[in-house]
Structures are given as C-alpha cells and as structure tokens.
Design a protein around this motif. Structure first.
Motif, PDB file in Angstrom:
ATOM      1  N   ARG A  76       0.837  -1.212   0.000  1.00  0.00           N
ATOM      2  CA  ARG A  76       0.000   0.000   0.000  1.00  0.00           C
ATOM      3  C   ARG A  76       0.871   1.261   0.000  1.00  0.00           C
ATOM      4  NH1 ARG A  76      -5.526  -0.412   1.533  1.00  0.00           N
ATOM      5  NH2 ARG A  76      -6.058  -2.549   2.093  1.00  0.00           N
TER       6      ARG A  76
ATOM      7  N   GLU B 118      -7.156   6.230  -1.403  1.00  0.00           N
ATOM      8  CA  GLU B 118      -7.810   5.420  -0.375  1.00  0.00           C
ATOM      9  C   GLU B 118      -8.888   4.527  -0.990  1.00  0.00           C
ATOM     10  OE1 GLU B 118     -10.846   6.191   3.299  1.00  0.00           O
ATOM     11  OE2 GLU B 118      -9.256   7.663   2.997  1.00  0.00           O
ATOM     12  N   ILE B 119      -9.689   5.090  -1.865  1.00  0.00           N
ATOM     13  CA  ILE B 119     -10.751   4.322  -2.527  1.00  0.00           C
ATOM     14  C   ILE B 119     -10.156   3.216  -3.391  1.00  0.00           C
ATOM     15  CG2 ILE B 119     -12.555   4.458  -4.313  1.00  0.00           C
ATOM     16  CD1 ILE B 119     -13.052   7.370  -3.158  1.00  0.00           C
TER      17      ILE B 119
ATOM     18  N   LEU C 186      -7.147   1.769  -3.207  1.00  0.00           N
ATOM     19  CA  LEU C 186      -6.456   0.744  -2.426  1.00  0.00           C
ATOM     20  C   LEU C 186      -7.445  -0.136  -1.655  1.00  0.00           C
ATOM     21  CD1 LEU C 186      -3.369   2.796  -1.277  1.00  0.00           C
ATOM     22  CD2 LEU C 186      -3.430   0.950  -2.977  1.00  0.00           C
ATOM     23  N   ARG C 187      -8.528   0.446  -1.198  1.00  0.00           N
ATOM     24  CA  ARG C 187      -9.552  -0.356  -0.516  1.00  0.00           C
ATOM     25  C   ARG C 187     -10.204  -1.297  -1.523  1.00  0.00           C
ATOM     26  NH1 ARG C 187     -13.806   3.139   1.116  1.00  0.00           N
ATOM     27  NH2 ARG C 187     -12.228   4.264   2.268  1.00  0.00           N
ATOM     28  N   GLY C 188     -10.455  -0.798  -2.728  1.00  0.00           N
ATOM     29  CA  GLY C 188     -11.116  -1.601  -3.754  1.00  0.00           C
ATOM     30  C   GLY C 188     -10.230  -2.678  -4.370  1.00  0.00           C
ATOM     31  N   THR C 189      -8.923  -2.542  -4.252  1.00  0.00           N
ATOM     32  CA  THR C 189      -8.017  -3.534  -4.836  1.00  0.00           C
ATOM     33  C   THR C 189      -7.377  -4.433  -3.781  1.00  0.00           C
ATOM     34  OG1 THR C 189      -6.218  -1.913  -4.859  1.00  0.00           O
ATOM     35  CG2 THR C 189      -7.495  -2.177  -6.906  1.00  0.00           C
ATOM     36  N   ALA C 190      -7.779  -4.255  -2.524  1.00  0.00           N
ATOM     37  CA  ALA C 190      -7.242  -5.130  -1.481  1.00  0.00           C
ATOM     38  C   ALA C 190      -7.781  -6.536  -1.694  1.00  0.00           C
ATOM     39  CB  ALA C 190      -7.643  -4.607  -0.094  1.00  0.00           C
TER      40      ALA C 190
END
Length: 184
Positions: free
Chosen positions: A84, A175-176, A178-182
């Motif tokens: 990240r 943030e959006i 990285l949250r969506g690709t976690a």
C-alpha cells in the motif's frame, strides 16, 4: 581552464550538450510532435550532435521515458507489508513528475510496448499487487485499474480547472482505489 586527461588544458568550447540537458529539453516537448531537428534547435546544436547520444527519435523518447520511470518508481520493492505504501508513493511520484511533464504520462504508462519503461513499470506494479496476495492475473487487472485511475486523475487535474472551485482530494482517490483492490 579545465584540464584534459593527462593534465593538458582543454581547448575549444565546453560541450553544450549532455545527457541531462538533452532529456530536460526533450521532456519539455510534446512527444507526439517531437523531432530530432526540433530538439537540436531547442538545444542550439546541430542535429548530428544528438546522434552521439541516441540512434533516432524513438530511442530519444525511450531515454526520456526511462528517466521519468526512474523518478517515479519507489526505491524499495513492494512487500506484503509495504504494498500500500509503495503504491501510494508511486501515485504521488506520478502526480509530481507527470504534472511537470504531462505529455510523457501516456507514453510511459500506456505507450508503445516497445518502450522498455512500459514493461518495467507494469512488472513493478503487478509485483505490488502480487505482494498484496493477488494471483498474477488478478494482480495485472488491479494494476491496470489503479494506474489508469491515477493517470486519469492527473490528466484531468492538470488539464482542467474545477468549475466549482473545489480542490480535488488525491489522497481520497488513493484510499478508494487501495480499498477496492485489497485482496478479498
């Protein structure tokens, strides 16, 4: 007076062309319209002087792309614990570098696949998502979505003013993304 190898004084004019100056001038030009003659004119040298540094226009574009890539890739390899942070650093570096030289963003990130910079960049980005735990095919898709979103944001940010006068929140985008690709 500067000395030549062996201690003898150098004669003649100092060189007016060096690698950094060549890259700076070429990077300041629209890559679609860049010509060897145009670069030479900007540098104040004969076109033939450029051929001591690069073999042709494509090699010059590759040199600029590679240099920009060196500036945007974070120094450390991404790991399971740093992916990240690595992607966040990469995105901020893209914003800084391509904001200063917008014409090369598309070439480095999506451009001709013969450009060695493109392959290096894709491999590093996919590695970040595999370090996050994605299988290679999914990591490639995550990288593509992430890179397109970041570059698109930067292109809009540097190409248009927000009519409402609202500042754009780049960190919210990251943030959006990285949250969506976690990994699930």
């Amino acid at each position: 007076m500067e000395e030549a190898p062996g201690g003898a004084p150098r004669r003649g004019r100092p060189p007016v062309l060096d690698r950094d100056r060549l890259i700076t001038v070429a990077a300041g030009m629209d890559p679609r319209a860049l010509t060897m003659t145009g670069v030479a004119r900007e540098l104040g040298v004969a076109t033939s002087a450029l051929y001591r540094w690069v073999s042709d226009r494509e090699a010059l574009l590759d040199l600029v792309s590679s240099t920009m890539l060196d500036r945007i890739l974070p120094g450390q390899e991404p790991t399971a614990s740093s992916w990240r942070a690595w992607l966040t650093t990469w995105a901020h570096n893209v914003r800084r570098e391509f904001g200063a030289v917008p014409g090369f963003a598309a070439r480095v990130l999506t451009g001709p696949h013969r450009d060695p910079a493109h392959g290096r960049l894709e491999a590093a980005g996919v590695h970040a998502f595999t370090a996050a735990g994605h299988p290679p095919d999914r990591a490639r898709q995550c990288w593509y979505a992430f890179a397109v979103a970041v570059v698109g944001w930067v292109a809009v940010e540097h190409g248009h003013d927000d009519p409402a006068g609202e500042p754009r929140d780049f960190d919210a985008l990251l943030e959006i993304l990285l949250r969506g690709t976690a990994p699930g």
